[in-house]
Design a protein around this motif. Sequence first.
Motif, PDB file in Angstrom:
ATOM      1  N   PHE A 224      52.146   0.025  -2.334  1.00 28.82           N
ATOM      2  CA  PHE A 224      51.678  -0.487  -1.048  1.00 28.82           C
ATOM      3  C   PHE A 224      51.822   0.640  -0.053  1.00 28.82           C
ATOM      4  O   PHE A 224      52.937   0.972   0.359  1.00 28.82           O
ATOM      5  CB  PHE A 224      52.498  -1.712  -0.621  1.00 28.82           C
ATOM      6  N   THR A 225      50.713   1.262   0.330  1.00 33.06           N
ATOM      7  CA  THR A 225      50.763   2.430   1.205  1.00 33.06           C
ATOM      8  C   THR A 225      50.443   2.030   2.638  1.00 33.06           C
ATOM      9  O   THR A 225      50.129   0.889   2.945  1.00 33.06           O
ATOM     10  CB  THR A 225      49.702   3.454   0.766  1.00 33.06           C
TER      11      THR A 225
ATOM     12  N   TYR B 107      62.036   6.410  -3.675  1.00 28.60           N
ATOM     13  CA  TYR B 107      61.813   5.021  -3.283  1.00 28.60           C
ATOM     14  C   TYR B 107      61.924   4.142  -4.510  1.00 28.60           C
ATOM     15  O   TYR B 107      61.257   4.372  -5.524  1.00 28.60           O
ATOM     16  CB  TYR B 107      60.438   4.870  -2.621  1.00 28.60           C
TER      17      TYR B 107
ATOM     18  N   GLU C 277      71.063   1.011  -0.691  1.00 29.31           N
ATOM     19  CA  GLU C 277      70.270   1.812   0.239  1.00 29.31           C
ATOM     20  C   GLU C 277      71.054   3.038   0.683  1.00 29.31           C
ATOM     21  O   GLU C 277      72.207   2.921   1.107  1.00 29.31           O
ATOM     22  CB  GLU C 277      69.907   0.950   1.447  1.00 29.31           C
TER      23      GLU C 277
ATOM     24  N   LYS D 279      65.922   5.117  -1.162  1.00 28.39           N
ATOM     25  CA  LYS D 279      65.496   4.135  -0.159  1.00 28.39           C
ATOM     26  C   LYS D 279      64.934   2.964  -0.941  1.00 28.39           C
ATOM     27  O   LYS D 279      64.178   3.161  -1.896  1.00 28.39           O
ATOM     28  CB  LYS D 279      64.397   4.727   0.734  1.00 28.39           C
ATOM     29  N   LEU D 280      65.293   1.755  -0.549  1.00 22.61           N
ATOM     30  CA  LEU D 280      64.839   0.580  -1.287  1.00 22.61           C
ATOM     31  C   LEU D 280      63.650  -0.053  -0.583  1.00 22.61           C
ATOM     32  O   LEU D 280      63.682  -0.283   0.625  1.00 22.61           O
ATOM     33  CB  LEU D 280      65.974  -0.442  -1.394  1.00 22.61           C
ATOM     34  N   THR D 281      62.611  -0.355  -1.355  1.00 22.76           N
ATOM     35  CA  THR D 281      61.436  -0.998  -0.767  1.00 22.76           C
ATOM     36  C   THR D 281      60.584  -1.620  -1.854  1.00 22.76           C
ATOM     37  O   THR D 281      60.480  -1.066  -2.958  1.00 22.76           O
ATOM     38  CB  THR D 281      60.584   0.010   0.034  1.00 22.76           C
ATOM     39  N   ASP D 282      59.964  -2.751  -1.520  1.00 24.74           N
ATOM     40  CA  ASP D 282      59.052  -3.322  -2.505  1.00 24.74           C
ATOM     41  C   ASP D 282      57.627  -2.819  -2.302  1.00 24.74           C
ATOM     42  O   ASP D 282      56.674  -3.383  -2.839  1.00 24.74           O
ATOM     43  CB  ASP D 282      59.119  -4.857  -2.514  1.00 24.74           C
ATOM     44  N   ASN D 283      57.477  -1.756  -1.521  1.00 23.89           N
ATOM     45  CA  ASN D 283      56.186  -1.069  -1.480  1.00 23.89           C
ATOM     46  C   ASN D 283      55.912  -0.475  -2.858  1.00 23.89           C
ATOM     47  O   ASN D 283      54.777  -0.308  -3.276  1.00 23.89           O
ATOM     48  CB  ASN D 283      56.206   0.086  -0.458  1.00 23.89           C
TER      49      ASN D 283
ATOM     50  N   PRO E 106      56.178  -0.634  -6.947  1.00 27.50           N
ATOM     51  CA  PRO E 106      56.287  -1.715  -7.919  1.00 27.50           C
ATOM     52  C   PRO E 106      57.635  -1.695  -8.638  1.00 27.50           C
ATOM     53  O   PRO E 106      58.333  -0.676  -8.634  1.00 27.50           O
ATOM     54  CB  PRO E 106      55.126  -1.451  -8.894  1.00 27.50           C
TER      55      PRO E 106
ATOM     56  N   ASP F 209      58.398  -1.540 -11.602  1.00 25.10           N
ATOM     57  CA  ASP F 209      58.544  -0.665 -12.770  1.00 25.10           C
ATOM     58  C   ASP F 209      58.299   0.807 -12.442  1.00 25.10           C
ATOM     59  O   ASP F 209      57.980   1.593 -13.334  1.00 25.10           O
ATOM     60  CB  ASP F 209      57.580  -1.105 -13.882  1.00 25.10           C
TER      61      ASP F 209
ATOM     62  N   GLU G 182      61.726  -4.027   8.553  1.00 24.26           N
ATOM     63  CA  GLU G 182      61.113  -4.992   7.645  1.00 24.26           C
ATOM     64  C   GLU G 182      61.325  -6.426   8.113  1.00 24.26           C
ATOM     65  O   GLU G 182      60.649  -7.326   7.624  1.00 24.26           O
ATOM     66  CB  GLU G 182      61.659  -4.798   6.234  1.00 24.26           C
TER      67      GLU G 182
ATOM     68  N   ARG H 137      57.885  -1.775   4.430  1.00 27.26           N
ATOM     69  CA  ARG H 137      58.688  -0.700   4.995  1.00 27.26           C
ATOM     70  C   ARG H 137      57.873   0.491   5.436  1.00 27.26           C
ATOM     71  O   ARG H 137      57.017   0.967   4.688  1.00 27.26           O
ATOM     72  CB  ARG H 137      59.709  -0.260   3.939  1.00 27.26           C
TER      73      ARG H 137
ATOM     74  N   ARG I 259      49.732  -9.260  -5.776  1.00 24.73           N
ATOM     75  CA  ARG I 259      50.767  -8.487  -6.460  1.00 24.73           C
ATOM     76  C   ARG I 259      50.857  -8.900  -7.915  1.00 24.73           C
ATOM     77  O   ARG I 259      50.590 -10.050  -8.244  1.00 24.73           O
ATOM     78  CB  ARG I 259      52.111  -8.757  -5.787  1.00 24.73           C
TER      79      ARG I 259
END
Lengths: 761, 266, 187
Positions: A260-261, A673, A686, A704-708, A710, A712, C44, C50, C185
């Motif tokens: 997710f950009t 990330y 984090e 850095k933690l992010t669900d941007n 995926p 895997d 967020e 983010r 997703r």
Amino acid sequence: MPERNYDMVKKALNCPVTRRQVLKSLVAAGVLVAVPGGLMRAATSSDKINYDEIFYEGPYETFRNACPRNCYDTCSIVTYVKDGAVQFVEGAPESTFTDGGLCVKGNSYWNTTYSPDRVKYPMLQESRGSGNWKRISWDEALDRIAKKILEIKDKDGSLLGLALSKYSGNFGITNYGVEGMMSSLGYTTRFVGTPCWPAGIDAQNYDMGNMWCNDPEDFAKSKYIILWGVNPAWCSVHSMKYLFDAQDKGAKVLAIDPVFTQTSAKADEYWQVKTGEDGALALGMARHLLDKNMVDREFVNTHSVGFNEFEEYLKNEITVEWAAEKSGIPAAVIASTAEEFATAKPATIWIGYGLQRHVNGGVTVRSIDALVAMTGNVGKEGGGARYGHLQTWGFNYHALVQKQPKGSKGFSGTTGPKGEFAPELEETKFSDRTLNINKTARGLLEADNPPIRMLWVSCKNPVSQDFDLNLMKKAFKKPEMVVVVEKFFTQTAELADILLPVTTNLEEWTVNASYWHYWLGLNEQAVKPLYESKSNIEIAAALSQKMNELSPGSCTFPTEIDTKEWMIKEFNKGIYDLFGLKSWEDLKKGPHKAKLTSTAAWHDHKFATPSGKYEFLSELAAKHGHNALPKYKANRKPYAPLRLLTPHSKFNIHSQFQNLDWMHDFNPEPYVYVHPKTAADKGIAEGDRVLVFSKVGEVKVKAKLTDNVPRDALLMYEAWYNKNNFNVQNVVDDESSDMGKYKTGAPGVAIHDQFADVKKA
Amino acid sequence: MELSLVIFTVLSQISIGLAVMLAVRQWAVSEGTAPSSFRFEWIVIGVALAIALAASLFHLGHPFGSPRAVLHLGSSWLSREIVVMQIFGILVVVALVALWKGSANSWTLVKITALVGLVGLAVSGMVYAPPSFPALNNGVPIIFYGLTAFILGSAFSSYFAGEDKQPLLTQILTISLIVGLVINLILPSIWLSGGRVMQMTGAAYFGSALFWLRLVVEFGLGLAVLGVFRKIPIWLPVLLLAGEIVGRIMFFTHVVHSAVNIGNLY
Amino acid sequence: MKKQIAFFVDTRRCIGCFTCAMACKNQYHQPSGVKWRDVHPMSEEIYPHRECAHLTLACNHCEKPTCLEVCPVVAYYKRDEDGVVVHEQEKCIGCGNCIRSCPYGAPKYNPALKKAEKCSFCWQRLDADREPACVQACPTRALQMVDLSNFDEPDTVQYIAGFPRFTKLNPSIRFRPPRQPLEIRRK
């Protein structure tokens, strides 16, 4: 007061240009000699500073420059100069594409030019990699280099032991004089190909006969835009306004990306496709259109070949459910979107370069091309399968085309080295030896008969940017001499024997085109070269002079050149006609746009393929060992639990810009990330320092933690941070992509088909 | 950590505190003691103030511009603080001269000086209560400054006061320490129920080992010692000074600025 | 209402590219660590992706600027013609009061000059009939200069989430909130 005060003040004292101070010494000497401790008085002597001096005070001398970086936007720059020193830069207002503004990188050009970290003089490193640098004169540097070249010639009977590593560090056309310099010495070894976009280029060539995209300023004419594996919000900021315009007019923008950009956030819809399965997704959409009879039969029948075979393939081997399973995008969504895409007239797809940095990258691009073609969108304004173009690069390449000295020996038979930007050279009895630029480390280590004895590096930073860093470091031990032409003490410079200071684009004459938009920009010499720096062609001329001193006739490169004249020599009637110029001087008034009969590529549907039509089935592709149809090809098998993505950051163009003080202010350090669930599984919080590791190597970095990202995958942005040995190439190997050899001389690299694991450091 | 401001505020508050305590000692008990016996004490008050003012100059990027700092009385608490402090300083000198001469109006001058000192505490407190520090954008700095003045003023005053005045000083110190303890405990908990920036400040205080150490050593130990000995031992003011300095350092380092929170919910 | 120029930050168009922040550096060459304009990611809690939505902030040239009020040497003045709050550096004694007091952190300490400094709204450029450096540089026209006395863009706010609310100062700034895409997703 922050703790960095002392450092900041020290820097200010040593800075060769303090704010609003006139570089009187520079004007007087023509060249700034930066002595540590400075000839410039400290900014802290408040009794002498005149605070009434205002910051922005004209009049200024203005110059036309262009950003020569490997970037879609190739901005036209206006440089404001006072008393022989650059004061600030702006974007040229005449170009509708640049539209008066640059980007975070372009706006740091003052910092680049006047950075105290710049390589100022020719330097000799006594013992490669030791850090013991000694300043030497140009004469001594060239003397050492020339003697080495002659020694190689003597030993091997040819100059095949001299290799060139060069790519896109500076796209000013006269910089092809480096290749020219090599040719003027004899037949040498060239690392050919491109790490950047070769698979897609071949794909577009198989399908349409050339890589040719619409004018990006016509996005507003589009009704449906798919941004597929491309992140223009970071990598082509000037294109964003056209996408916003299209949205304002009611167009739908869909972003397809495993990550997710920033671009995804601006789209109307975002699909988190499984990395490397974009081909399956495109084929699934194509199959659905077939089922729904939503193919543009008129286009397909009149302007293409091989659609029947493609149709059969889709019917027999592709289903929407299969595509959904492979790509992770639900079947219903694939179906409805395909229909929307086919219905929108016109619709377009922007095919990114990251998309094709896979073992199946080339065929993926072919399947996306096919989707655009079968919906009749090729050749339409606002439509098209957009990748890039080279329509505006028809220069003379006067700097490039040099003759080998009489009696030079080299490789026999095959044609000379290819490059996607330069023209094909005619067949000769001898030629240069070509190695794969994407396997530079291997090439350096394994080349034999003769081995690579000397490496010349310019406009490239292989130690920072090329693959398998551990292997590269080993490889750099092999050559007997390494010469690096650079602005900064990069990771490659650190492994050089001789380091030659090169000019920035504000200090040289050249001309620039773009591979995305259709503007042409002049690059004037806004200020004289700083310190003892020389442009690449000036270096070539100086080397030639030294060569001929030691051994007359050993180098054909002219020994006296006027760099402005050489810029002028690049222009020809083709360029003048295309841009409606009477003379190159017209560009002094501002950048000019090509006179396009249509904003659409292939608007006349006269494709440059063997058949003259769009080739769903390409026999040429088959001849080259690929499938004739864009048949699904599986992605690389993972060799570690997580996929590793190393795409581009907005703060740098590869190893340029991030090392600057100003960039450090806004982006001080690198990160990896990680998806929060993946991190939780591994006990990573984090900000923790972690180790990203694989069979290739390892990188220690903060998380850095992010669900941007995926679940895997891991993501690290490739960059060179000043005084930081962070380098993603530690965990990236040189696995090839499927296509690229046809048009660029070597296959590309599967940069995003890398795998790794992560743990707390 | 704004060391010069720590020194300036603590020392100026000691100076003011001592002046106030001197006035209070004279007020509570009948006249009779010769003014000349307070000369040394008053010199100490002057020296403390002088060092404080010098420290405040060190804080400036351009100290030679400081005379102009009184130009904005209309809206700047800092200008007002400087003016009040200057007046306080002038009064200290004038009173010193009067004390030296043993003149009749020396007590009046002492009391006026003390009063001006109290005003100075309030004005000074306002300087350090800008909107950018939500935890302090109120009367809290004035309270903190007042506490410093009263705690250290009464404590150090014990060095100069006669035996007859010690119980009074002990009483003032005890009450000040109790008030200080309560305030220092309550405030961070109030901050914890405020907006995000206030919460961060509260958490910074409660989460700081130094904060608790100071409470235990300055207030806990201080009150225990006073409870047991019923007078101020000679080493206690030094301990209290250390505690106040720690407290003041935290005032400058642990209070969170609202700009830190940009991009986050308030 | 008198003319009051302000920054309008359209976060819908803003791509967080930092061009504006660097354009300011490019114009004024502040030393390392001194940034008049900075780009702040929205947390967020506000925008769920983010570092995909940002607030670009410099100085808000408030109606009742704290910096101006607290400065002991009257080194600030607010221009009558357009409301720009100007810091006169030659008067500054580097006391740091404005730096401490501005809730938006607009004034910065310049350690080389030992004085405060802040975004000047490029008033010299304005007087030369040019746009501020940051506004001109923005590639998406997300950062604009507007006049609050006649600003009536729809769906805009003065205090967007993530921007501290200090009504007494009445900062001259407006925002348009960002949008989010529809997301598909993988499971």
